[in-house]
Design an enzyme around this catalytic site. Structure first.
Site, mmCIF file in Angstrom:
data_model
loop_
_atom_site.group_PDB
_atom_site.id
_atom_site.type_symbol
_atom_site.label_atom_id
_atom_site.label_comp_id
_atom_site.label_asym_id
_atom_site.label_seq_id
_atom_site.Cartn_x
_atom_site.Cartn_y
_atom_site.Cartn_z
ATOM 1 N N ARG A 174 -27.292 19.902 -17.235
ATOM 2 C CA ARG A 174 -28.020 19.336 -18.454
ATOM 3 C C ARG A 174 -27.250 18.535 -19.346
ATOM 4 O O ARG A 174 -27.052 18.370 -20.434
ATOM 5 C CB ARG A 174 -28.583 20.558 -19.261
ATOM 6 C CG ARG A 174 -29.640 21.114 -18.660
ATOM 7 C CD ARG A 174 -30.876 20.451 -18.508
ATOM 8 N NE ARG A 174 -31.958 21.321 -17.898
ATOM 9 C CZ ARG A 174 -32.416 21.912 -17.022
ATOM 10 N NH1 ARG A 174 -31.699 21.442 -15.991
ATOM 11 N NH2 ARG A 174 -33.587 22.543 -16.692
ATOM 12 N N SER A 246 -37.808 24.026 -21.614
ATOM 13 C CA SER A 246 -36.704 25.153 -21.943
ATOM 14 C C SER A 246 -36.115 24.482 -23.499
ATOM 15 O O SER A 246 -35.789 23.587 -23.732
ATOM 16 C CB SER A 246 -35.649 24.804 -21.055
ATOM 17 O OG SER A 246 -36.198 25.364 -19.879
ATOM 18 N N GLU A 342 -31.414 22.662 -26.256
ATOM 19 C CA GLU A 342 -31.279 21.790 -25.493
ATOM 20 C C GLU A 342 -31.995 20.488 -25.692
ATOM 21 O O GLU A 342 -31.289 19.370 -25.539
ATOM 22 C CB GLU A 342 -32.085 22.231 -24.167
ATOM 23 C CG GLU A 342 -31.788 21.650 -23.009
ATOM 24 C CD GLU A 342 -32.715 21.522 -21.784
ATOM 25 O OE1 GLU A 342 -32.552 21.985 -20.737
ATOM 26 O OE2 GLU A 342 -34.120 20.752 -22.043
HETATM 27 N N1 EPU Z 1 -36.978 35.535 -17.616
HETATM 28 C C1 EPU Z 1 -37.312 36.826 -18.157
HETATM 29 N N2 EPU Z 1 -38.217 36.352 -19.355
HETATM 30 C C2 EPU Z 1 -38.659 35.292 -19.637
HETATM 31 C C3 EPU Z 1 -38.066 34.264 -18.915
HETATM 32 C C4 EPU Z 1 -37.094 34.356 -17.867
HETATM 33 O O1 EPU Z 1 -37.096 37.767 -17.833
HETATM 34 O O2 EPU Z 1 -39.106 35.280 -20.624
HETATM 35 C C5 EPU Z 1 -35.997 35.741 -16.448
HETATM 36 C C6 EPU Z 1 -36.763 35.542 -15.092
HETATM 37 O O3 EPU Z 1 -37.294 36.596 -14.633
HETATM 38 C C7 EPU Z 1 -35.671 34.845 -14.023
HETATM 39 C C8 EPU Z 1 -34.774 34.164 -15.097
HETATM 40 O O4 EPU Z 1 -34.776 34.579 -16.419
HETATM 41 O O5 EPU Z 1 -35.098 36.047 -13.386
HETATM 42 C C9 EPU Z 1 -34.987 32.606 -15.105
HETATM 43 O O6 EPU Z 1 -36.193 32.260 -15.519
HETATM 44 P P1 EPU Z 1 -36.954 30.970 -14.650
HETATM 45 O O7 EPU Z 1 -36.954 31.167 -13.366
HETATM 46 O O8 EPU Z 1 -38.190 30.857 -15.462
HETATM 47 O O9 EPU Z 1 -35.858 29.931 -14.918
HETATM 48 P P2 EPU Z 1 -34.922 29.377 -16.251
HETATM 49 O O10 EPU Z 1 -33.495 29.718 -16.028
HETATM 50 O O11 EPU Z 1 -35.437 30.197 -17.337
HETATM 51 C C10 EPU Z 1 -34.320 26.932 -15.716
HETATM 52 C C11 EPU Z 1 -34.683 25.485 -16.318
HETATM 53 C C12 EPU Z 1 -36.125 24.974 -16.400
HETATM 54 C C13 EPU Z 1 -36.557 24.893 -14.793
HETATM 55 C C14 EPU Z 1 -36.364 26.292 -13.916
HETATM 56 C C15 EPU Z 1 -36.755 26.474 -12.793
HETATM 57 C C16 EPU Z 1 -33.009 25.512 -17.865
HETATM 58 C C17 EPU Z 1 -32.714 25.445 -19.621
HETATM 59 N N3 EPU Z 1 -34.160 25.550 -17.715
HETATM 60 O O12 EPU Z 1 -35.330 27.839 -16.433
HETATM 61 O O13 EPU Z 1 -36.289 23.667 -17.017
HETATM 62 O O14 EPU Z 1 -37.867 24.529 -14.937
HETATM 63 O O15 EPU Z 1 -35.089 26.917 -14.459
HETATM 64 O O16 EPU Z 1 -35.639 25.881 -12.151
HETATM 65 O O17 EPU Z 1 -32.025 25.562 -17.258
HETATM 66 C C18 EPU Z 1 -36.823 22.519 -18.905
HETATM 67 O O18 EPU Z 1 -35.409 22.341 -18.905
HETATM 68 O O19 EPU Z 1 -37.517 22.221 -19.611
HETATM 69 C C19 EPU Z 1 -37.140 23.473 -17.739
HETATM 70 C C20 EPU Z 1 -38.106 24.033 -17.756
#
Ligand code: EPU
Length: 346
Positions: A174, A246, A342
């Site tokens: 990012r 995010s 972000e």
């Molecule tokens: N989780 C929770 N509770 C929640 C949300 C997430 O426990 O309310 C846990 C999930 O179960 C999972 C982990 O956190 O084990 C990661 O969650 P998720 O797979 O949804 O991905 P993320 O790390 O929250 C990142 C990016 C997203 C991208 C997704 C998929 C960042 C800041 N965000 O989210 O990017 O779509 O991975 O690759 O790196 C964006 O930048 O706007 C965005 C949506």
């Protein structure tokens, strides 16, 4: 030849333009002077004019990663430079040249129609092609930086067009050279270099799960459809409920700090990062603090993904930033980890 004949049309100016429908958070904001840039060659004259008048300026792309104040004084540049073409191809790669104003998802869809797989994991990310390199958009195990050959931009410090090759863009999680130098570069065109040898990238948990048990390997089109389905389920549609994806970055901590945290919180979600560090799932941290689905006046935390803050209607940037501060403080008290916002706060 009459040189005036060749001068570009000046950028179209709209005074006091309402931006509510031009930012995915749906924040009410008025741009004092909105200039629509449809061609890169409009920039030198415009930037000279803004410099002479000592006007503040900023760029607004798709408006999907910004937090806008009620009014934006000075000039707001709306980048609407279109056009996309495959301009070179050899045994190994295809090179694409794409205008900064092209919609990101439409571009990804077009690459698949052209039989150029590679970007399918990045489907359905809102915003424009020109905004993609600024924060090095990434999802489902792929970051755009690896597919970028070079960026064409107007450098407002040197008052000249520049071409930055991939190495100069300093892409990281990012982050990029453009993000590190805010209000210096106006991206006009992105050149992509897509390898012809394609391999499905399914290492990200949600995708692995989706295709587990299928005996044939999925095509790029299958992955594109799966990513669209997963994102639609987890992330709110900005047309229905205002948001900027995010809201926080996933924080990066040392391996030692991560180990300590796991001792206290065995279910902590973390991933390996570069240099032996660990990336923590900020969504999990926020969820554990009980914020998921919470509503504070007109704003809140999305019910299906705690990393996403939402605007239920008439929220302002002040409401959003107040809620964000509350979340940052609670997460810091609970886990000793600082969350960084972000989207760009204008
Ligand atoms: N989780 C929770 N509770 C929640 C949300 C997430 O426990 O309310 C846990 C999930 O179960 C999972 C982990 O956190 O084990 C990661 O969650 P998720 O797979 O949804 O991905 P993320 O790390 O929250 C990142 C990016 C997203 C991208 C997704 C998929 C960042 C800041 N965000 O989210 O990017 O779509 O991975 O690759 O790196 C964006 O930048 O706007 C965005 C949506």
């Amino acid at each position: 030849m009459n040189s005036a004949k060749n001068a570009p049309n000046p950028a179209k100016l709209t005074p006091n333009l309402g931006l509510k429908r031009r930012n995915s958070f749906g924040l009410d904001s008025t741009a004092e002077l909105a200039y629509e840039i449809t061609s890169a060659d409009q920039l030198p004259a415009l930037m000279t004019k803004l410099g002479d008048k000592k006007l503040a300026w900023r760029v607004l792309g798709g408006g999907s990663n910004v937090i806008l104040p009620e009014s934006l004084p000075g000039a707001t540049l709306l980048i609407n430079i279109l056009g996309q073409e495959i301009f070179k191809s050899d045994q190994e790669y295809s090179w694409l040249s794409v205008g900064a104003g092209v919609n990101w998802h439409e571009f990804v869809t077009w690459t698949l129609d052209q039989n150029l797989p590679g970007l399918e994991n990045l489907a359905l990310i809102p915003g424009t092609v020109g905004a993609a390199p600024i924060q090095n958009i990434g999802a489902y195990g792929v970051e755009i930086g690896e597919y970028i050959d070079s960026i064409e931009a107007f450098d407002s410090v040197d008052h000249a067009f520049v071409t930055l090759p991939q190495e100069a863009c300093q892409f990281a999680y990012r982050d990029s050279h453009f993000k590190q130098n805010p209000n210096r570069f106006i991206v006009t065109k992105v050149v992509f270099k897509i390898p012809k040898a394609w391999q499905a990238r399914l290492q990200y948990a949600d995708l692995t799960k989706q295709f587990a048990g299928s005996n044939s390997s999925p095509s790029a089109r299958h992955i594109f459809d799966a990513v669209c389905a997963i994102r639609s389920k987890k992330l709110p549609d900005p047309k229905v409920i205002g948001n900027a994806g995010s809201f926080f970055q996933n924080p990066i901590v040392s391996a030692e700090q991560c180990e300590q945290l796991i001792k206290q919180f065995p279910n902590l979600v973390s991933y390996p990062d570069s240099n032996g560090k660990r990336k923590l799932a900020a969504g999990w941290l926020i969820d554990q603090c009980g914020f998921k689905g919470k509503r504070v006046g007109p704003v809140g935390v999305y019910e299906n993904q705690a990393l996403v803050l939402v605007n239920h209607g008439d929220g302002t940037s002040i409401d959003i930033l107040r809620l964000a501060k509350n979340i940052q403080d609670k997460v810091f008290d609970e886990f000793g980890v600082q969350l960084e916002i972000e989207p760009n706060i204008l």
